[in-house]
Design a protein around this motif. Structure first.
Motif, PDB file in Angstrom:
ATOM      1  N   ALA A  71       9.376   3.709  -0.726  1.00 56.87           N
ATOM      2  CA  ALA A  71       9.255   2.830  -1.794  1.00 56.87           C
ATOM      3  C   ALA A  71       7.548   2.726  -2.391  1.00 56.87           C
ATOM      4  O   ALA A  71       7.065   2.581  -3.338  1.00 56.87           O
ATOM      5  CB  ALA A  71       9.647   1.270  -1.704  1.00 56.87           C
ATOM      6  N   VAL A  72       6.813   2.587  -1.288  1.00 55.90           N
ATOM      7  CA  VAL A  72       5.480   2.720  -1.396  1.00 55.90           C
ATOM      8  C   VAL A  72       5.037   4.017  -2.255  1.00 55.90           C
ATOM      9  O   VAL A  72       4.149   3.837  -3.036  1.00 55.90           O
ATOM     10  CB  VAL A  72       4.432   2.569  -0.190  1.00 55.90           C
ATOM     11  N   GLU A  75       5.666   3.688  -5.740  1.00 57.96           N
ATOM     12  CA  GLU A  75       4.586   2.761  -6.224  1.00 57.96           C
ATOM     13  C   GLU A  75       3.434   3.541  -6.784  1.00 57.96           C
ATOM     14  O   GLU A  75       2.805   3.257  -7.827  1.00 57.96           O
ATOM     15  CB  GLU A  75       4.598   1.669  -5.676  1.00 57.96           C
ATOM     16  N   ALA A  78       4.082   5.862  -9.713  1.00 53.93           N
ATOM     17  CA  ALA A  78       4.072   4.794 -10.908  1.00 53.93           C
ATOM     18  C   ALA A  78       2.772   4.447 -11.237  1.00 53.93           C
ATOM     19  O   ALA A  78       2.566   4.794 -12.723  1.00 53.93           O
ATOM     20  CB  ALA A  78       4.999   3.809 -10.627  1.00 53.93           C
ATOM     21  N   LEU A  79       2.132   4.191 -10.342  1.00 49.58           N
ATOM     22  CA  LEU A  79       0.429   3.777 -10.738  1.00 49.58           C
ATOM     23  C   LEU A  79      -0.341   4.824 -11.314  1.00 49.58           C
ATOM     24  O   LEU A  79      -1.038   4.757 -12.248  1.00 49.58           O
ATOM     25  CB  LEU A  79      -0.023   3.141  -9.423  1.00 49.58           C
ATOM     26  N   ALA A 150      -3.054  -1.847  -4.946  1.00 47.90           N
ATOM     27  CA  ALA A 150      -1.909  -1.299  -4.489  1.00 47.90           C
ATOM     28  C   ALA A 150      -2.231  -0.775  -2.877  1.00 47.90           C
ATOM     29  O   ALA A 150      -1.137  -1.027  -2.152  1.00 47.90           O
ATOM     30  CB  ALA A 150      -1.523   0.259  -5.170  1.00 47.90           C
ATOM     31  N   GLN A 153      -1.433  -4.294  -0.928  1.00 48.58           N
ATOM     32  CA  GLN A 153      -0.092  -4.499  -0.770  1.00 48.58           C
ATOM     33  C   GLN A 153       0.354  -3.573   0.013  1.00 48.58           C
ATOM     34  O   GLN A 153       1.223  -3.937   1.014  1.00 48.58           O
ATOM     35  CB  GLN A 153       0.452  -4.381  -2.061  1.00 48.58           C
TER      36      GLN A 153
ATOM     37  N   LEU B  58       6.294  -4.601  -2.234  1.00 47.62           N
ATOM     38  CA  LEU B  58       6.738  -3.192  -2.802  1.00 47.62           C
ATOM     39  C   LEU B  58       8.003  -2.840  -2.364  1.00 47.62           C
ATOM     40  O   LEU B  58       8.644  -1.699  -2.886  1.00 47.62           O
ATOM     41  CB  LEU B  58       5.654  -2.357  -2.594  1.00 47.62           C
ATOM     42  N   THR B  76      15.040  -6.561  -4.376  1.00 47.36           N
ATOM     43  CA  THR B  76      14.050  -5.896  -4.988  1.00 47.36           C
ATOM     44  C   THR B  76      13.138  -7.003  -5.918  1.00 47.36           C
ATOM     45  O   THR B  76      13.888  -8.076  -6.075  1.00 47.36           O
ATOM     46  CB  THR B  76      14.147  -4.643  -5.702  1.00 47.36           C
TER      47      THR B  76
END
Lengths: 177, 110
Positions: A71-72, A75, A78-79, A150, A153, B58, B76
């Motif tokens: 998941a990270v 992200e 995506a960023l 990011a 997080q 996230l 989510t």
């Protein structure tokens, strides 16, 4: 942008000790590449755990590592897409990958309680090392605010993994007695 | 722990619940999950109130009764989870994926 050498590094307990981590000068895109590489390494360790361990606690931890690090990484991708950039390979990423190969070789030779103990202790040491680098060497030196957020997080997630790994070490040590 | 709160999916509530908004005596409570913490970790609600958890992290989380009598499934950021508090006692809940996370929902008459 220069990344200082943090005193926290070099404290890993086992084979994932990565002296290079935090000792190089990296830009934002190189730090992003290191983060993705570190996540992929942990995913690879987790797949070994699912292949070799029969401990429910170890297997659940491994499944969480795969789910969370994927998941990270998603992200981060995506960023990068939003920013129109691409993470940049670098010497630190390559060193991490080389160190991980040695760990995986060692891990692959172990079974049963020996595997579980090694995996759990390695996860704890690995997260401590990476989290220390992210907190003290990476985040203070990231220039782009979105990238910094990011990382912040992601660090909160990885600190949770560190706490989870502490618990896992206690569990496998109890089982090994 | 006596479990008397039913954690049930109430998808119709998703997206309409706001933080402690009151409608006809029913309060909609909005709880957040952030940085691998349920926020707040303890919430006091009344029977009939709705409670919605929103995942700001996230990574996926679950809201799972500690006695495993109820489970939200993977949450989510795009999919909040809601339940209606039933009269009765408190329930402790955890995230199945992250066992260091836990929260308490206390149901008490106003």
């Amino acid at each position: 942008m220069k990344i200082p050498t943090p005193a926290v590094l070099g404290t890993a307990l086992v084979l994932t000790a990565t002296p290079a981590l935090g000792q190089s000068e990296l830009n934002d895109l190189e730090m992003a590449h290191v983060a993705v590489t570190a996540s992929n390494i942990d995913i690879a360790y987790a797949h070994l755990a699912l292949a070799f361990s029969e401990s429910p606690a170890v297997r659940e931890f491994a499944e969480t590592m795969i789910r969370d690090h994927a998941a990270v990484n998603g992200e981060v991708a995506a960023l990068a897409g939003r920013l129109g950039v691409e993470a940049q390979d670098n010497a630190m990423s390559r060193q991490l990958a080389a160190d991980a190969r040695a760990v995986k070789d060692e891990m692959s030779r172990l079974r049963g309680a020996d595997f579980d103990a090694f995996y759990a202790r390695n996860e704890l040491a690995y997260h401590r090392t990476v989290n220390g680098a992210v907190a003290e060497a990476f985040i203070p030196n990231i220039e782009n605010a979105e990238v910094r957020e990011a990382f912040r997080q992601a660090l909160s997630i990885f600190r949770g993994h560190e706490r989870h790994a502490e618990r896992l070490v206690e569990q496998v040590e109890r089982m090994g007695r | 722990m006596t479990r008397r709160v039913r954690i049930v999916a109430a998808l119709a509530l998703a997206g309409v619940a706001t933080a402690c908004a009151r409608e006809s005596g029913v309060v909609h409570h909005r709880l957040e999950i952030a940085d691998l913490v349920f926020r707040p970790e303890e919430a006091v609600v009344a029977p009939g109130d709705t409670v919605t958890w929103i995942n700001r992290d996230l990574v996926p989380h679950t809201v799972t009764a500690a006695d495993e009598s109820g489970d939200s499934g993977a949450l989510t950021g795009a999919a909040p989870f809601s339940c209606v508090a039933q009269p009765g006692d408190s329930v402790r809940y955890v995230c199945r994926y992250h066992p260091t996370m836990s929260g308490v929902l206390v149901v008490a008459a106003r």
